[in-house]
Enzyme design. Sequence first.
Site, PDB file in Angstrom:
ATOM      1  N   LYS A  89      -5.784   8.461   5.199  1.00 14.93           N
ATOM      2  CA  LYS A  89      -7.005   9.051   5.727  1.00 14.93           C
ATOM      3  C   LYS A  89      -7.176  10.433   5.131  1.00 14.93           C
ATOM      4  O   LYS A  89      -6.160  11.083   4.840  1.00 14.93           O
ATOM      5  CB  LYS A  89      -7.002   9.114   7.250  1.00 14.93           C
ATOM      6  CG  LYS A  89      -5.703   9.501   7.955  1.00 14.93           C
ATOM      7  CD  LYS A  89      -5.038  10.790   7.693  1.00 14.93           C
ATOM      8  CE  LYS A  89      -5.770  12.053   7.973  1.00 14.93           C
ATOM      9  NZ  LYS A  89      -4.924  13.259   7.731  1.00 14.93           N
ATOM     10  N   ASP A 128      -8.347  16.844   7.367  1.00 14.58           N
ATOM     11  CA  ASP A 128      -6.927  16.595   7.608  1.00 14.58           C
ATOM     12  C   ASP A 128      -6.639  16.274   9.062  1.00 14.58           C
ATOM     13  O   ASP A 128      -5.870  15.367   9.367  1.00 14.58           O
ATOM     14  CB  ASP A 128      -6.091  17.790   7.156  1.00 14.58           C
ATOM     15  CG  ASP A 128      -4.806  17.297   6.545  1.00 14.58           C
ATOM     16  OD1 ASP A 128      -3.823  17.136   7.271  1.00 14.58           O
ATOM     17  OD2 ASP A 128      -4.814  16.997   5.337  1.00 14.58           O
TER      18      ASP A 128
HETATM   19  N1  LIG Z   1      -1.301   9.294   8.628  1.00 16.61           N
HETATM   20  C1  LIG Z   1      -0.716  10.469   8.796  1.00 16.61           C
HETATM   21  O1  LIG Z   1      -0.089  10.734   9.823  1.00 16.61           O
HETATM   22  C2  LIG Z   1      -0.780  11.468   7.715  1.00 16.61           C
HETATM   23  C3  LIG Z   1       0.045  12.572   7.768  1.00 16.61           C
HETATM   24  C4  LIG Z   1       0.028  13.443   6.693  1.00 16.61           C
HETATM   25  C5  LIG Z   1      -0.829  13.209   5.631  1.00 16.61           C
HETATM   26  N2  LIG Z   1      -1.645  12.140   5.635  1.00 16.61           N
HETATM   27  C6  LIG Z   1      -2.551  11.886   4.508  1.00 16.61           C
HETATM   28  O2  LIG Z   1      -1.772  11.454   3.394  1.00 16.61           O
HETATM   29  C7  LIG Z   1      -2.236  12.031   2.192  1.00 16.61           C
HETATM   30  C8  LIG Z   1      -1.073  12.737   1.520  1.00 16.61           C
HETATM   31  O3  LIG Z   1      -0.579  13.747   2.387  1.00 16.61           O
HETATM   32  P1  LIG Z   1       0.907  14.356   2.239  1.00 16.61           P
HETATM   33  O4  LIG Z   1       1.057  15.306   3.372  1.00 16.61           O
HETATM   34  O5  LIG Z   1       1.907  13.281   2.063  1.00 16.61           O
HETATM   35  O6  LIG Z   1       0.732  15.189   0.896  1.00 16.61           O
HETATM   36  P2  LIG Z   1       1.874  15.692  -0.092  1.00 16.61           P
HETATM   37  O7  LIG Z   1       3.159  15.864   0.623  1.00 16.61           O
HETATM   38  O8  LIG Z   1       1.305  16.846  -0.836  1.00 16.61           O
HETATM   39  O9  LIG Z   1       2.058  14.468  -1.091  1.00 16.61           O
HETATM   40  C9  LIG Z   1       1.021  13.989  -1.903  1.00 16.61           C
HETATM   41  C10 LIG Z   1       1.628  13.232  -3.079  1.00 16.61           C
HETATM   42  O10 LIG Z   1       0.559  12.789  -3.898  1.00 16.61           O
HETATM   43  C11 LIG Z   1       0.928  12.815  -5.267  1.00 16.61           C
HETATM   44  N3  LIG Z   1      -0.074  13.578  -6.019  1.00 16.61           N
HETATM   45  C12 LIG Z   1      -0.879  13.056  -6.988  1.00 16.61           C
HETATM   46  N4  LIG Z   1      -1.690  13.987  -7.491  1.00 16.61           N
HETATM   47  C13 LIG Z   1      -1.405  15.137  -6.852  1.00 16.61           C
HETATM   48  C14 LIG Z   1      -1.903  16.448  -6.962  1.00 16.61           C
HETATM   49  N5  LIG Z   1      -2.868  16.769  -7.820  1.00 16.61           N
HETATM   50  N6  LIG Z   1      -1.390  17.386  -6.150  1.00 16.61           N
HETATM   51  C15 LIG Z   1      -0.435  17.071  -5.254  1.00 16.61           C
HETATM   52  N7  LIG Z   1       0.087  15.837  -5.114  1.00 16.61           N
HETATM   53  C16 LIG Z   1      -0.393  14.870  -5.903  1.00 16.61           C
HETATM   54  C17 LIG Z   1       2.307  13.446  -5.326  1.00 16.61           C
HETATM   55  O11 LIG Z   1       3.234  12.396  -5.510  1.00 16.61           O
HETATM   56  P3  LIG Z   1       3.911  12.123  -6.950  1.00 16.61           P
HETATM   57  O12 LIG Z   1       4.154  13.475  -7.536  1.00 16.61           O
HETATM   58  O13 LIG Z   1       5.112  11.389  -6.603  1.00 16.61           O
HETATM   59  O14 LIG Z   1       2.960  11.337  -7.777  1.00 16.61           O
HETATM   60  C18 LIG Z   1       2.513  14.077  -3.972  1.00 16.61           C
HETATM   61  O15 LIG Z   1       3.850  14.065  -3.567  1.00 16.61           O
HETATM   62  C19 LIG Z   1      -3.404  12.927   2.577  1.00 16.61           C
HETATM   63  O16 LIG Z   1      -4.617  12.297   2.273  1.00 16.61           O
HETATM   64  C20 LIG Z   1      -3.281  13.125   4.076  1.00 16.61           C
HETATM   65  O17 LIG Z   1      -4.518  13.218   4.767  1.00 16.61           O
HETATM   66  C21 LIG Z   1      -1.618  11.265   6.647  1.00 16.61           C
END
Ligand SMILES: NC(=O)c1ccc[n+]([C@@H]2O[C@H](COP(=O)([O-])OP(=O)(O)OC[C@H]3O[C@@H](n4cnc5c(N)ncnc54)[C@H](OP(=O)(O)O)[C@@H]3O)[C@@H](O)[C@H]2O)c1
Length: 345
Positions: A101, A182
Amino acid sequence: MNDAPIRWGILATGKIAHQVASDLRLVPDAELVAVASRDVERAQRFAAEHGGSAAVRAHGSYESLVADPAVDVVYVATPHARHLEDARLALEAGKHVLCEKPLTLRADDAEELVALARAKGLFLMEAMWTACHPTVIEVARRLRAGEFGRPGHLHAELGFVVAEGASSRLLDPRLGAGALLDMGIYPLTFAHLMFGPATAFTAQADLVQTEHGAYDASIVITGRYADGVLATMASSMTSWSSRAASIATDLGRLTLDDFHHPTRVVFTPHVAARDWTEQEGTAAAYEITPPEPVIGRGYGNEVAEVNRCVRAGLTESSLVPLEQTLELTRAMDAIRAQIGLEYDA
Ligand SMILES: NC(=O)c1ccc[n+]([C@@H]2O[C@H](COP(=O)([O-])OP(=O)(O)OC[C@H]3O[C@@H](n4cnc5c(N)ncnc54)[C@H](OP(=O)(O)O)[C@@H]3O)[C@@H](O)[C@H]2O)c1
């Protein structure tokens, strides 16, 4: 489809990817078979951590993951601004998709993904885990059945202080930064689950300017729903909110602790105090418990829902219908227009 486990590939290795991978292991008919990162070593570390006894293939690109014939479902866990291209990549490769999301930054983009999934006959769902949480489903069912009386007002808030640096996706407008997308999406979805689509929203926000554009650090939204129900919803990246929700009705009050994955939900019927020494209502309060177990932190229930749908040949989930995702994405577009926030991405 036979009884073999549904085979999952995880696209990206960030925070939520780790949490979902941990819960996925608890779902009996789900198997993590592959993971992809922009950095193959990160994918290898993720595969080693979450593979258990089974080998998980580590891909050094998202393209390579979606081309993996052993993958049935791709879980997209990149920052919001990438969801459109990453989910499109997986759908075009013929994979079912669970996408984090918000599904996309804008409603036009969400419509494009929905149309693509439908044209290809593939399953698509926004990873709105709250809508798959057994306690939330139970509260909505009993509220709609009238058990708690006629609702008048919902209040829900979700906020925490983002202490990460400016490079964090949470603070970078190029990646879809902001409290609305978010966190605000949760109270909006919660109210939608309880009352259906809103008929009107108003919003106030605190915008922060960066060299890459603006984002909303905090936002407060009011919503109007059918039958005169009103909602106040707040999210913030600069303050610690209660994360609680309450629904006031003509019979009493429902309270949920951490409403986007609640552990305690209580209905406190209004009971008039006999005199001033007695507290109102508390004696009659009772807890709403989930009819089925919460799997892990609750991401397991989301994975189980995707598995159920894919196994049944469905292309969308009744818990997170695509029309609901589209309505909420359109609502967030309209709310951003009110607060004067646009993304260049
Ligand atoms: N459902 C929930 O409870 C929940 C909780 C938190 C977040 N989310 C959602 O999940 C998504 C990711 O959140 P997150 O907190 O996991 O983020 P995060 O820790 O920053 O991780 C995002 C991942 O995406 C990849 N990526 C690809 N292009 C990127 C870029 N330009 N900058 C940064 N990362 C990039 C990276 O993986 P690689 O380097 O391995 O390719 C990175 O580790 C968001 O859309 C957020 O809204 C949902």
